[in-house]
Scaffold this active site. Structure first.
Site, PDB file in Angstrom:
ATOM      1  N   LYS A 126      35.368  43.269 -61.467  1.00  0.00           N
ATOM      2  CA  LYS A 126      36.088  41.995 -61.494  1.00  0.00           C
ATOM      3  C   LYS A 126      37.550  42.264 -61.191  1.00  0.00           C
ATOM      4  CE  LYS A 126      35.285  37.600 -62.378  1.00  0.00           C
ATOM      5  NZ  LYS A 126      34.018  36.839 -62.249  1.00  0.00           N
ATOM      6  N   ASP A 166      36.284  33.247 -57.916  1.00  0.00           N
ATOM      7  CA  ASP A 166      36.152  32.874 -59.328  1.00  0.00           C
ATOM      8  C   ASP A 166      37.182  31.758 -59.530  1.00  0.00           C
ATOM      9  OD1 ASP A 166      34.756  33.963 -61.974  1.00  0.00           O
ATOM     10  OD2 ASP A 166      36.814  33.510 -62.544  1.00  0.00           O
TER      11      ASP A 166
HETATM   12  P1  NDP Z   1      37.409  26.597 -60.250  1.00  0.00           P
HETATM   13  O1  NDP Z   1      38.755  27.177 -60.103  1.00  0.00           O
HETATM   14  O2  NDP Z   1      36.737  26.006 -59.070  1.00  0.00           O
HETATM   15  O3  NDP Z   1      37.384  25.497 -61.410  1.00  0.00           O
HETATM   16  C1  NDP Z   1      37.768  25.807 -62.695  1.00  0.00           C
HETATM   17  C2  NDP Z   1      37.661  24.557 -63.554  1.00  0.00           C
HETATM   18  O4  NDP Z   1      37.854  24.926 -64.919  1.00  0.00           O
HETATM   19  C3  NDP Z   1      38.753  23.546 -63.238  1.00  0.00           C
HETATM   20  O5  NDP Z   1      38.274  22.264 -63.516  1.00  0.00           O
HETATM   21  C4  NDP Z   1      39.864  23.953 -64.204  1.00  0.00           C
HETATM   22  O6  NDP Z   1      40.771  22.919 -64.508  1.00  0.00           O
HETATM   23  C5  NDP Z   1      39.056  24.328 -65.424  1.00  0.00           C
HETATM   24  N1  NDP Z   1      39.810  25.326 -66.197  1.00  0.00           N
HETATM   25  C6  NDP Z   1      40.228  26.534 -65.773  1.00  0.00           C
HETATM   26  N2  NDP Z   1      40.929  27.169 -66.718  1.00  0.00           N
HETATM   27  C7  NDP Z   1      40.951  26.327 -67.761  1.00  0.00           C
HETATM   28  C8  NDP Z   1      41.501  26.408 -69.049  1.00  0.00           C
HETATM   29  N3  NDP Z   1      42.210  27.505 -69.452  1.00  0.00           N
HETATM   30  N4  NDP Z   1      41.292  25.351 -69.892  1.00  0.00           N
HETATM   31  C9  NDP Z   1      40.586  24.251 -69.473  1.00  0.00           C
HETATM   32  N5  NDP Z   1      40.044  24.135 -68.256  1.00  0.00           N
HETATM   33  C10 NDP Z   1      40.215  25.147 -67.428  1.00  0.00           C
HETATM   34  O7  NDP Z   1      36.520  27.787 -60.884  1.00  0.00           O
HETATM   35  P2  NDP Z   1      34.933  27.949 -60.904  1.00  0.00           P
HETATM   36  O8  NDP Z   1      34.266  26.631 -60.997  1.00  0.00           O
HETATM   37  O9  NDP Z   1      34.563  28.866 -59.813  1.00  0.00           O
HETATM   38  O10 NDP Z   1      34.738  28.751 -62.271  1.00  0.00           O
HETATM   39  C11 NDP Z   1      34.480  28.102 -63.510  1.00  0.00           C
HETATM   40  C12 NDP Z   1      33.849  29.091 -64.475  1.00  0.00           C
HETATM   41  O11 NDP Z   1      32.617  29.573 -63.923  1.00  0.00           O
HETATM   42  C13 NDP Z   1      34.679  30.346 -64.774  1.00  0.00           C
HETATM   43  O12 NDP Z   1      34.441  30.750 -66.103  1.00  0.00           O
HETATM   44  C14 NDP Z   1      34.087  31.384 -63.825  1.00  0.00           C
HETATM   45  O13 NDP Z   1      34.297  32.694 -64.282  1.00  0.00           O
HETATM   46  C15 NDP Z   1      32.624  30.998 -63.896  1.00  0.00           C
HETATM   47  N6  NDP Z   1      31.785  31.450 -62.788  1.00  0.00           N
HETATM   48  C16 NDP Z   1      32.097  31.166 -61.496  1.00  0.00           C
HETATM   49  C17 NDP Z   1      31.270  31.572 -60.474  1.00  0.00           C
HETATM   50  C18 NDP Z   1      31.524  31.217 -59.056  1.00  0.00           C
HETATM   51  O14 NDP Z   1      30.694  31.546 -58.203  1.00  0.00           O
HETATM   52  N7  NDP Z   1      32.613  30.538 -58.720  1.00  0.00           N
HETATM   53  C19 NDP Z   1      30.065  32.374 -60.744  1.00  0.00           C
HETATM   54  C20 NDP Z   1      29.771  32.543 -62.159  1.00  0.00           C
HETATM   55  C21 NDP Z   1      30.625  32.106 -63.111  1.00  0.00           C
HETATM   56  P3  NDP Z   1      42.255  22.949 -63.860  1.00  0.00           P
HETATM   57  O15 NDP Z   1      42.059  22.590 -62.422  1.00  0.00           O
HETATM   58  O16 NDP Z   1      43.026  21.947 -64.630  1.00  0.00           O
HETATM   59  O17 NDP Z   1      42.781  24.345 -64.044  1.00  0.00           O
HETATM   60  O1  2IT Z   2      31.388  35.437 -62.426  1.00  0.00           O
HETATM   61  C1  2IT Z   2      30.769  35.565 -61.358  1.00  0.00           C
HETATM   62  O2  2IT Z   2      29.590  35.941 -61.337  1.00  0.00           O
HETATM   63  C2  2IT Z   2      31.455  35.219 -60.117  1.00  0.00           C
HETATM   64  N1  2IT Z   2      32.606  34.801 -60.156  1.00  0.00           N
HETATM   65  C3  2IT Z   2      30.771  35.429 -58.801  1.00  0.00           C
HETATM   66  C4  2IT Z   2      30.898  36.861 -58.352  1.00  0.00           C
HETATM   67  C5  2IT Z   2      30.386  37.158 -56.963  1.00  0.00           C
HETATM   68  O3  2IT Z   2      30.534  38.328 -56.584  1.00  0.00           O
HETATM   69  O4  2IT Z   2      29.850  36.292 -56.277  1.00  0.00           O
END
Ligand code: NDP
Ligand code: 2IT
Length: 445
Positions: A126, A166
């Site tokens: 990561k 992420d």
């Molecule tokens: P994005 O940046 O697309 O969206 C993040 C969302 O979470 C936004 O709505 C943001 O609001 C909110 N957020 C972020 N930080 C905070 C905080 N400290 N408090 C409250 N709300 C918060 O990210 P993703 O959708 O890609 O990721 C969301 C989660 O999913 C994370 O935990 C990530 O690690 C996990 N994840 C993502 C994957 C991927 O493929 N993208 C895969 C597996 C897990 P705001 O815009 O106001 O910051």
């Molecule tokens: O938390 C996760 O699994 C991710 N942000 C996706 C990682 C990836 O390599 O696609």
């Protein structure tokens, strides 16, 4: 707890002071493995846990860039290459002001087990930066990404370490980083996943984490006599994972009534209009409060934690770590929640998870439930290697197959160790078993 596991946990916590998120992930995972070590003394003899809790490599670097006013800005950059026993390091990059080494280590440690559960050949890593893309111009984001890659490029490669997105890292950021990698390394390879479809990306990668979460949860629900059909769902966040979780849950017959961002949450009793959310978030990069411009009859409440007071059958936390604490878990249970599926990484505190388990809430743990994103990334790597493309339906059906397979794999591990429906222990055990076997086979390295 098994004495050896407890000793390694205590030592790891003492050796990594001031890293609360890493301690939390260590505690959650190692606590699940007690019976595995009771049954397999050979793991202790090889001191497999001491090896596993120590990252293979930690890279930390300076990221200087020039903002639109000509002022020099300096951010921190990180890549933690945690474990490569079963494949090249794989895991996302997070750009958010809260990023520090504790957060990157917790995410990297989780990623080892998640990637193992996908059944695909990917190790755990990561990275990220405390850079905040919010409010920055495209030019500023590009200059930051180029500076970040100017250092990171020497540590990654399609057979070594393959980052992806992420929080704060989506298609735009991946594009800028890939372009700069290609320029300085002089190779057009699968060094990053989540690339655009025009330059080596895979169909479904954008949707994969959200869709995968719902495929996983649907299988869990079906095996417990329920389904998404007709259910009321709350999805926190409104980013990549949240949007596509909403899309697929709705396709499966559920009604999503609330979504959020870090400023607050919206409640729409008619069901949250996803096209409006996509326009606000994907096109305009706006705030969830802007939803009222589309649907003035909906409610907006300041403060994101309040979303857990909205009554629902299924809760899908898809924003960030520790967004759902014990107090929120108690409210959800009081309001009749039946299942919780973690789209974010470690969104529930350990106390909240315990409360759900004690109150017979079906719990889909992050490292299993949100593995669809990285699984699809591994499918992108496979397509890059073969220089072919599968169409949308081909990738989607592979994703669905992987997610239902993960559910049965972790349910089986829980069963083997007498853990009943504790799918968290099941996920930690099943994820660990494969990594441990690979590490044992490769000796002391
Ligand atoms: P994005 O940046 O697309 O969206 C993040 C969302 O979470 C936004 O709505 C943001 O609001 C909110 N957020 C972020 N930080 C905070 C905080 N400290 N408090 C409250 N709300 C918060 O990210 P993703 O959708 O890609 O990721 C969301 C989660 O999913 C994370 O935990 C990530 O690690 C996990 N994840 C993502 C994957 C991927 O493929 N993208 C895969 C597996 C897990 P705001 O815009 O106001 O910051
Ligand atoms: O938390 C996760 O699994 C991710 N942000 C996706 C990682 C990836 O390599 O696609």
């Amino acid at each position: 707890m098994n004495a050896y596991v407890q000793r390694v946990l205590d030592t790891a916590i003492a050796n990594n002071p001031n890293e609360p998120e890493f301690h939390q992930a260590l505690t959650e995972i190692l606590s699940s493995l007690s019976e595995v070590f009771d049954a397999h003394p050979e793991y202790e003899k090889s001191q497999i846990l001491e090896m596993l809790v120590e990252p293979e490599r930690i890279i930390a670097f300076r990221v200087p860039w020039v903002d639109d006013n000509g002022k020099v800005q300096v951010n921190k950059g990180y890549r933690v290459q945690f474990n490569s026993a079963i494949g090249p390091y794989k895991g996302g990059l997070r750009f958010h002001p809260s990023v520090n080494i504790s957060i990157i280590k917790f995410l990297g440690f989780e990623q080892i087990f998640k990637n193992s559960l996908t059944g695909l050949p990917i190790g755990g890593g990561k990275g990220g930066s405390n850079f905040d893309p919010k409010g920055k111009s495209d030019g500023e984001v590009m200059r930051f990404c180029q500076s970040f890659m100017a250092e990171l490029y020497r540590h990654i490669g399609s057979e070594t370490d393959v980052p992806a997105g992420d929080i704060g890292v989506g298609g735009r950021e991946i594009g800028y980083m890939f372009g700069y990698y290609k320029k300085i390394a002089d190779e057009h390879t699968g060094v990053l996943t989540g690339r655009g479809l025009e330059y080596g990306g895979s169909f479904v990668r954008v949707q994969a984490t959200g869709y995968g979460l719902v495929y996983f949860m649907e299988e869990m629900l079906l095996c417990n006599g329920s389904s998404f059909d007709g259910k009321t769902v709350v999805v926190s966040g409104s980013g990549n994972v949240a949007i596509y979780a909403h899309e697929k849950a709705t396709k499966m017959g559920a009604k999503v009534v609330a979504m959020s961002d870090s400023g607050g949450y919206i409640y729409d009793k008619n069901g949250v209009d996803l096209e409006a959310v996509k326009e606000i978030k994907e096109v305009k990069r706006g705030r969830i409060s802007d939803y009222l411009n589309y649907h003035p009859e909906a409610e907006y409440h300041k403060g994101c934690k309040g979303i857990w007071t909205v009554p629902c059958d299924i809760a899908l936390p898809c924003a960030t770590q520790n967004e759902l604490d014990l107090e929120s878990a108690e409210i959800l249970v009081k309001n009749g929640v039946k299942a919780v599926g973690e789209g974010a990484n470690m969104p529930s505190t350990n106390e909240a998870v315990k409360y759900f388990m004690e109150h017979d809430v079906l719990f889909g743990p992050a490292k299993a439930a949100n593995a669809g994103g990285v699984a699809c990334s591994a499918l992108e790597m496979a397509q890059s290697g073969m220089r072919i493309f599968w169409n949308f339906d081909e990738v989607d059906s592979k994703l669905q197959h992987i997610m239902t397979g993960i559910f049965h794999n972790i349910a089986d591990a829980a069963e083997r160790y007498g853990k009943g429906k504790n799918y968290l222990d099941g996920a930690n055990i099943a994820g660990f078993e494969k990594v441990a076997k690979a590490m044992m086979a490769q000796g002391v390295v």
